[in-house]
Design an enzyme around this catalytic site. Structure first.
Site, PDB file in Angstrom:
ATOM      1  N   TYR A   5      11.395   4.269  -1.514  1.00  0.00           N
ATOM      2  CA  TYR A   5      12.176   3.283  -0.754  1.00  0.00           C
ATOM      3  C   TYR A   5      12.316   3.728   0.691  1.00  0.00           C
ATOM      4  O   TYR A   5      12.663   4.876   0.949  1.00  0.00           O
ATOM      5  CB  TYR A   5      13.570   3.094  -1.377  1.00  0.00           C
ATOM      6  N   GLU A  13      13.858   1.592   3.514  1.00  0.00           N
ATOM      7  CA  GLU A  13      14.498   0.594   4.380  1.00  0.00           C
ATOM      8  C   GLU A  13      14.725   1.158   5.773  1.00  0.00           C
ATOM      9  O   GLU A  13      15.183   2.288   5.931  1.00  0.00           O
ATOM     10  CB  GLU A  13      15.831   0.140   3.781  1.00  0.00           C
ATOM     11  N   ASP A  55      -0.767 -17.635  15.247  1.00  0.00           N
ATOM     12  CA  ASP A  55      -0.875 -17.255  13.836  1.00  0.00           C
ATOM     13  C   ASP A  55      -2.368 -17.132  13.521  1.00  0.00           C
ATOM     14  O   ASP A  55      -3.046 -18.125  13.273  1.00  0.00           O
ATOM     15  CB  ASP A  55      -0.201 -18.301  12.959  1.00  0.00           C
ATOM     16  N   THR A 114      -1.834 -12.364   8.559  1.00  0.00           N
ATOM     17  CA  THR A 114      -1.953 -11.694   7.272  1.00  0.00           C
ATOM     18  C   THR A 114      -2.939 -10.547   7.448  1.00  0.00           C
ATOM     19  O   THR A 114      -3.662 -10.482   8.447  1.00  0.00           O
ATOM     20  CB  THR A 114      -2.492 -12.644   6.184  1.00  0.00           C
ATOM     21  N   LYS A 138      -7.168 -11.521   4.805  1.00  0.00           N
ATOM     22  CA  LYS A 138      -8.210 -12.555   4.907  1.00  0.00           C
ATOM     23  C   LYS A 138      -9.438 -11.927   5.583  1.00  0.00           C
ATOM     24  O   LYS A 138      -9.982 -10.972   5.047  1.00  0.00           O
ATOM     25  CB  LYS A 138      -7.639 -13.784   5.590  1.00  0.00           C
ATOM     26  N   ARG A 190      -3.000  -7.422   0.427  1.00  0.00           N
ATOM     27  CA  ARG A 190      -2.089  -8.546   0.634  1.00  0.00           C
ATOM     28  C   ARG A 190      -0.912  -8.034   1.459  1.00  0.00           C
ATOM     29  O   ARG A 190      -0.195  -7.141   1.042  1.00  0.00           O
ATOM     30  CB  ARG A 190      -1.535  -9.066  -0.696  1.00  0.00           C
TER      31      ARG A 190
END
Ligand SMILES: *Cc1c(COP(=O)(O)O)cnc(C)c1O
Length: 424
Positions: A57, A59, A203, A229, A232, A238
């Site tokens: 973790y 954060e 984008d 992203t 692609k 991902r």
């Protein structure tokens, strides 16, 4: 020759799921995958995604975390960020967004308030849901103003973009989309954003790999924010990134965490770092240019078979085919192509008279076939398969589809895909 078991622990623990993974591997190996938002990542990217980094973790951001034990994770995230800023020529990169849609939502959170006007390309014209389209949170929490392409050219209607921007004064203008076969003129958008007092968000989810490889102009000199992203054309895991000049770094970081997300997916951050390293190599430049060369060759060959291409062709990785004149609905064609081992998606075309769930077109892209080494010399054969399958969709000739499926599998066997086990 027996296949080495690629996932021995998975096979031992959960044979049912392991069999499904193997079946998907088979499908990805044997079929001609032409969905423009998909790709094959390298084995190195796959390995990074499957590491124990996912147990941690983190954060916060490097040097400012809410959990201890970040000796390694800070270095991983810094590496990913530094590689992103170097590759895209920007001051700042945030590599934590879980995917493209939450990345865009973070941009709204950073720079707009509910009810504010925001502008993007209409979904049926080739925009993305998250650019203010009604069914998306971005279109119900904000006031989406939508532009499109010209009916006669299929190109973005900059007169309309300017008129709407000056009239509605949006907080944000999104450019980029999911079905745009032509080069995006970032400078033209920047001029309109400046004139109307909006921030320009490029984008580039679809074309990030082309930009990184020098096969599409960069938005970096023009856009206030770049959203992308990573999975692609960029050929990573991902995930997503938000990039900007230094002045917007704090607002973007705060919007991603704590504004929208909790702990970053550290294994994904690592895999993004690997993909960015790969994208900085000369071989990636060759891949990016080959993606475009293949798309151009495929578009020319489809045109020669009498297919009607939106905007007349392509400058990038993507071709939008209007099948109206072929008298086959897009969905019928896409499903027939799937039975022939050629995977595309049905898609609306601009000013489509048919319904979004049953539109007139199919969308085709060349990233995946380029990643497995196909070249422009192969594109006439690919176009001939598509043409035969579309014709067979109209006449219902399943034998033709079955024959194409065998021919496709033969060519795919000769061009093994990255990341997949080879052999039979
Ligand atoms: C794919 C895409 C997105 C969304 O990405 P997800 O990871 O599917 O959420 C956003 N914008 C554009 C232009 C895209 O093509």
């Amino acid at each position: 020759m027996p296949l080495p078991l690629p996932h021995p622990a998975l096979a031992a623990t959960d044979p049912e799921l392991a069999a499904l993974v193997a079946a998907e591997e088979r499908l990805q190996a044997d079929t001609l995958r032409l969905i423009p938002s998909e790709n094959y990542v390298s084995t190195a990217v796959l390995e990074a995604s499957g590491t124990v980094l996912q147990n941690k973790y983190s954060e916060g951001y490097p040097g400012r975390r809410y959990y201890e034990g970040q000796q390694v994770m800070d270095q991983v995230e810094r590496l990913a960020r530094d590689r992103a800023t170097a590759l895209f020529g920007v001051d700042h990169a945030n590599v934590q967004p879980y995917s493209g849609s939450p990345a865009n939502l973070a941009v709204y959170l950073a720079f707009a308030r509910p009810g504010d006007p925001v502008m993007g390309m209409a979904l049926p014209m080739g925009g993305h849901l998250t650019h203010g389209w009604g069914v998306s949170a971005t279109g119900s929490w904000f006031r989406g103003i939508q532009y499109g392409v010209r009916r006669d050219t299929g190109l973005i209607d900059f007169d309309q973009v300017r008129d709407l921007a000056l009239k509605e004064r949006p907080k944000l203008i999104f450019c980029g989309g999911t079905a745009l076969p032509r080069t995006i003129d970032f400078a033209a958008f920047a001029e309109i954003a400046e004139e109307s007092g909006a921030l320009l968000v490029a984008d580039v989810a679809h074309i990030a790999g082309l930009i990184a490889g020098g096969a599409h102009p960069s938005p970096a000199p023009h856009a206030d924010v770049i959203s992308t992203t990573t999975h692609k054309t960029l050929r990573g895991p991902r995930g997503a990134m938000l990039m900007s000049r230094a002045e917007h770094a704090r607002a973007l970081d705060k919007a991603v965490f704590p504004g929208l997300q909790g702990g970053p997916h550290n294994h994904t951050t690592a895999a993004i770092a690997v993909a960015l390293h790969e994208a900085a190599q000369p071989a990636f430049r060759a891949y990016a240019h080959a993606v475009v060369a293949n798309a151009r060759a495929l578009a020319a060959a489809l045109s020669a078979h009498g297919h009607d291409l939106v905007s007349g062709g392509t400058d990038n990785h993507l071709i939008l085919v209007d099948l109206t004149a072929k008298e086959v609905p897009g969905k019928v064609a896409a499903q027939a192509l799937d039975r022939a081992g050629i995977v595309v998606n049905y898609n609306t075309v601009p000013y489509d008279p048919r319904k979004p769930f049953d539109p007139s077109g199919i969308r085709i892209g060349t990233p995946s076939l380029t990643s497995r080494g196909l070249t422009p010399e192969h594109m006439p054969a690919v176009a001939a398969w598509i043409d035969r399958a579309v014709a067979a969709a109209r006449t219902g000739d399943e034998d033709v589809l079955a024959r194409i499926r065998t021919e496709v599998a033969d060519l795919m066997a000769a061009h093994p895909a990255p990341g997949l086990p080879t052999g039979d």
